[in-house]
Design a protein around this motif. Sequence first.
Motif, mmCIF file in Angstrom:
data_model
loop_
_atom_site.group_PDB
_atom_site.id
_atom_site.type_symbol
_atom_site.label_atom_id
_atom_site.label_comp_id
_atom_site.label_asym_id
_atom_site.label_seq_id
_atom_site.Cartn_x
_atom_site.Cartn_y
_atom_site.Cartn_z
ATOM 1 N N GLU A 130 47.181 47.352 48.670
ATOM 2 C CA GLU A 130 46.889 48.299 49.750
ATOM 3 C C GLU A 130 45.474 48.866 49.669
ATOM 4 O O GLU A 130 45.109 49.719 50.467
ATOM 5 N N ARG A 131 44.675 48.407 48.715
ATOM 6 C CA ARG A 131 43.296 48.876 48.611
ATOM 7 C C ARG A 131 42.461 48.343 49.777
ATOM 8 O O ARG A 131 42.751 47.292 50.343
ATOM 9 N N VAL A 132 41.407 49.069 50.121
ATOM 10 C CA VAL A 132 40.452 48.571 51.114
ATOM 11 C C VAL A 132 39.646 47.446 50.461
ATOM 12 O O VAL A 132 39.045 47.631 49.404
ATOM 13 N N VAL A 133 39.649 46.285 51.102
ATOM 14 C CA VAL A 133 39.029 45.085 50.538
ATOM 15 C C VAL A 133 38.148 44.444 51.603
ATOM 16 O O VAL A 133 38.474 44.462 52.792
ATOM 17 N N SER A 134 37.043 43.880 51.161
ATOM 18 C CA SER A 134 36.130 43.174 52.060
ATOM 19 C C SER A 134 36.212 41.673 51.827
ATOM 20 O O SER A 134 36.577 41.213 50.735
ATOM 21 N N GLN A 135 35.830 40.912 52.839
ATOM 22 C CA GLN A 135 35.738 39.458 52.658
ATOM 23 C C GLN A 135 34.825 39.082 51.496
ATOM 24 O O GLN A 135 35.044 38.059 50.854
ATOM 25 N N ILE A 136 33.807 39.889 51.200
ATOM 26 C CA ILE A 136 32.895 39.528 50.112
ATOM 27 C C ILE A 136 33.567 39.618 48.738
ATOM 28 O O ILE A 136 33.016 39.136 47.747
ATOM 29 N N ASP A 137 34.757 40.230 48.674
ATOM 30 C CA ASP A 137 35.496 40.303 47.408
ATOM 31 C C ASP A 137 36.293 39.035 47.130
ATOM 32 O O ASP A 137 36.788 38.846 46.014
ATOM 33 N N MET A 138 36.453 38.186 48.147
ATOM 34 C CA MET A 138 37.268 36.986 47.976
ATOM 35 C C MET A 138 36.645 36.041 46.947
ATOM 36 O O MET A 138 37.341 35.524 46.075
ATOM 37 N N GLY A 139 35.344 35.777 47.040
ATOM 38 C CA GLY A 139 34.706 34.818 46.147
ATOM 39 C C GLY A 139 34.866 35.148 44.674
ATOM 40 O O GLY A 139 35.388 34.323 43.894
ATOM 41 N N PRO A 140 34.432 36.338 44.226
ATOM 42 C CA PRO A 140 34.593 36.678 42.813
ATOM 43 C C PRO A 140 36.049 36.656 42.346
ATOM 44 O O PRO A 140 36.342 36.229 41.225
ATOM 45 N N THR A 141 36.956 37.106 43.203
ATOM 46 C CA THR A 141 38.376 37.145 42.835
ATOM 47 C C THR A 141 38.934 35.740 42.665
ATOM 48 O O THR A 141 39.653 35.449 41.701
ATOM 49 N N LEU A 142 38.593 34.843 43.575
ATOM 50 C CA LEU A 142 39.099 33.481 43.510
ATOM 51 C C LEU A 142 38.543 32.742 42.295
ATOM 52 O O LEU A 142 39.282 32.012 41.611
ATOM 53 N N LEU A 143 37.260 32.913 42.008
ATOM 54 C CA LEU A 143 36.691 32.271 40.818
ATOM 55 C C LEU A 143 37.384 32.760 39.555
ATOM 56 O O LEU A 143 37.620 31.989 38.626
ATOM 57 N N SER A 144 37.717 34.041 39.526
ATOM 58 C CA SER A 144 38.402 34.603 38.364
ATOM 59 C C SER A 144 39.805 34.016 38.213
ATOM 60 O O SER A 144 40.266 33.735 37.106
ATOM 61 N N LEU A 145 40.473 33.794 39.342
ATOM 62 C CA LEU A 145 41.846 33.271 39.315
ATOM 63 C C LEU A 145 41.910 31.802 38.910
ATOM 64 O O LEU A 145 42.931 31.352 38.380
ATOM 65 N N ILE A 146 40.850 31.035 39.192
ATOM 66 C CA ILE A 146 40.890 29.612 38.844
ATOM 67 C C ILE A 146 40.247 29.331 37.488
ATOM 68 O O ILE A 146 40.183 28.186 37.045
ATOM 69 N N GLY A 147 39.740 30.376 36.821
ATOM 70 C CA GLY A 147 39.188 30.200 35.485
ATOM 71 C C GLY A 147 37.743 29.752 35.455
ATOM 72 O O GLY A 147 37.314 29.080 34.508
ATOM 73 N N ALA A 148 36.958 30.126 36.487
ATOM 74 C CA ALA A 148 35.561 29.698 36.569
ATOM 75 C C ALA A 148 34.636 30.855 36.200
ATOM 76 O O ALA A 148 34.293 31.684 37.039
ATOM 77 N N SER A 149 34.264 30.923 34.949
ATOM 78 C CA SER A 149 33.323 31.944 34.479
ATOM 79 C C SER A 149 31.898 31.456 34.687
ATOM 80 O O SER A 149 31.640 30.257 34.753
ATOM 81 N N GLY A 150 30.949 32.414 34.776
ATOM 82 C CA GLY A 150 29.556 32.004 34.869
ATOM 83 C C GLY A 150 28.689 33.012 35.590
ATOM 84 O O GLY A 150 29.139 34.120 35.938
ATOM 85 N N ASN A 151 27.448 32.622 35.817
ATOM 86 C CA ASN A 151 26.476 33.480 36.492
ATOM 87 C C ASN A 151 26.509 33.251 37.999
ATOM 88 O O ASN A 151 26.482 32.105 38.452
ATOM 89 N N TYR A 152 26.543 34.327 38.736
ATOM 90 C CA TYR A 152 26.392 34.224 40.190
ATOM 91 C C TYR A 152 25.870 35.549 40.739
ATOM 92 O O TYR A 152 25.958 36.586 40.081
ATOM 93 N N PRO A 153 25.291 35.527 41.969
ATOM 94 C CA PRO A 153 24.674 36.734 42.517
ATOM 95 C C PRO A 153 25.580 37.545 43.437
ATOM 96 O O PRO A 153 25.134 38.518 44.028
ATOM 97 N N MET A 154 26.852 37.148 43.561
ATOM 98 C CA MET A 154 27.753 37.852 44.485
ATOM 99 C C MET A 154 27.977 39.294 44.038
ATOM 100 O O MET A 154 28.160 39.567 42.852
ATOM 101 N N LEU A 155 27.996 40.196 45.011
ATOM 102 C CA LEU A 155 28.193 41.617 44.737
ATOM 103 C C LEU A 155 29.620 42.081 44.996
ATOM 104 O O LEU A 155 29.957 43.229 44.716
ATOM 105 N N GLY A 156 30.438 41.192 45.553
ATOM 106 C CA GLY A 156 31.844 41.539 45.742
ATOM 107 C C GLY A 156 32.528 41.758 44.413
ATOM 108 O O GLY A 156 32.054 41.327 43.355
ATOM 109 N N ARG A 157 33.647 42.439 44.456
ATOM 110 C CA ARG A 157 34.360 42.778 43.221
ATOM 111 C C ARG A 157 35.443 41.755 42.892
ATOM 112 O O ARG A 157 36.111 41.237 43.779
ATOM 113 N N ASP A 158 35.592 41.499 41.594
ATOM 114 C CA ASP A 158 36.711 40.710 41.100
ATOM 115 C C ASP A 158 37.922 41.626 41.108
ATOM 116 O O ASP A 158 38.063 42.508 40.253
ATOM 117 N N LEU A 159 38.794 41.424 42.086
ATOM 118 C CA LEU A 159 39.916 42.352 42.284
ATOM 119 C C LEU A 159 40.960 42.253 41.192
ATOM 120 O O LEU A 159 41.819 43.132 41.075
#
Length: 637
Positions: free
Chosen positions: A513-542
């Motif tokens: 129920e938190r307020v979430v933006s589309q820009i949060d999808m990328g970091p969250t999805l990478l975290s869920l599939i096990g892809a660690s690394g450097n990236y410039p995205m500012l969205g949050r890993d939910l």
Amino acid sequence: MTVSRLGLAFLYADRISEADGWLHLFTQGLRVDFASLCWAFGIAALGTALFSGDHLVGRVWNWVLRIWLVALLWLVVFLEASTPSFLEEYGFRPNRLYVEYLIYPKEVFSMLWTSRKLEMILSGVITVLTLWAGWHLSGKFTSKLSFPKWHWRPVLAILVIAVSLLGARSTLGHRPLNPALVSFSSDPLVNSLVVNSNYSLFFAIKQMSGEKDASNVYSSMPTQDIIDIVRQESGRPASAFVSESIPTLTYNEASYQGKPKNLVIILQESMGAQYVGSLGGLPLTPNIDELSKEGWFFDNLYATGTRSVRGIEAVVTGFTPTPAAAVVKLGKSQTGFFSLAEFLADKGYSTQFIYGGESHFDNMRSFFLGNGFTEIVDQDDYPNPAYVASWGVSDEDLLFRAHEEFEQKHQQGQPFFSLVFTSTNHEPYDYPEGRIEPYEEPAFTVKNAVKYADYAVGEFFKKAKQADYWKDTVFVIVADHDNRVGGNNLVPIPRFRIPGLIIGGGVEPKLDERVVSQIDMGPTLLSLIGASGNYPMLGRDLTKQPQDWPGRALMQYGQNFGLMEGNQVTMLQPQGPAETYTYERDTEQLTSLPVDEQQAERALAWILWGSHAYNNYLYKSQDSTSELSESSQVLAK
């Protein structure tokens, strides 16, 4: 132009062969050349059909025509002659960089004279010879001509107009010729060889017209303040930032640490919360409503904009919205721009865009091939579709083809990332009959199209759940934007709310129920599939944000921008004061508050960051800058 292309092809023969592009290069190259000539000389040909002759008007037109011919000849020859050096320096044909730094003539010509003295001398020689030869030849070509009788001239004019318009457009499809239509390789240099340098340059100039610097729309802020604020608002500790030259580059550790999973993004066209039953909307999505109980369902997810390319920008690259056109359509982001595809390709994933329509629409094909996608499936790749709508094959054709692709990728043993973009829920809302019970009459309406799109999703997941790839794949179903966004507020917040569901691959069911933006999808999805690394995205890993975090969303509506944090939103408008409100989602009502100056400052930093990052090539995951030479970086600074 064709001779120039042939010479360049021999210079880069190995790269063309690697892309298996010889036939495509010359057949599509001739197409672009013909279109370019129609653009360049169509009006001149029309003027000649109407005005030529041995009379005063004809003699005046003859001089105009000679100047026109000579000027265009010089432009073609000069640009093609300068192309080899430009390709050597930048890796693609003349584009925006060819003209971008002409506002610094002293520095540019001083640099060129120092490092490219021979080319500068040759350019002068080529200019003189071309102008002399052009004027001499144009005199011969325009003298001693016979002219049609006056009653034939309207017929000739109509023929000239028809040939010029059809030739310049070069297709009977939805959109006219553009570089994306003839792009076929993930190598941007090979794609640029297909077009000619005139077309490349003027298309880039046209793209530049879509750019707007946010500091010219709103107010300005010191660059370091912008960086400090967006870094803080990203929720990451200072130690996570790993680069001074790329201010938002961070190292991000994935929550999941097992075998890397596949990632599938199903981007739903124009599906706002108002059409989704489980979000309090109309009962049009029984399949998504049922699936929402099986995965991570977002109750308060907001799009960043109102166009498909803005949704792609946010979900696939994590880039924050700006008052300019989305980066999918802009020149500086056509290569070397961060995307999930580029990030995952570097980790050994196959990367694919699957679409039912024409992938060159909105410049998608060019942007994707230039930024990490290696395969594209579009309308021409469906041999026997069940139904072809105005915007391409039906959603069930699309999703069933996606299922086949996923099975094949899984059998090959390579992890895959696929972006699947639907199109049925788009005006005129046509879909195959017999699949759903229409919600309303007549059949082809947005509500019935949504219901059909939901049907196709349901049928796809019936297949996916039985497939071997299911347990190894994380899926997200997310809309690009709502349908026909509008309202009487600076930003119509209710029309930005969209569905979002992450499912499969061991994802635990829950309602967020938190307020979430589309820009949060990328970091969250990478975290869920096990892809660690450097990236410039500012969205949050939910996966790492506490449940009591109120969340935030960024919304661009025309030239207005909204930053919503929890239930408080501050809106910015061009040359106007900021306005702050509380937002009640259940009633969709805004209540005015005194301006929250701190939230307004954060909003300004968010909107300024996107323009700053784009203009200065700061949105990437590598410290090296392949698209800019050292000299042009100095000029950019």
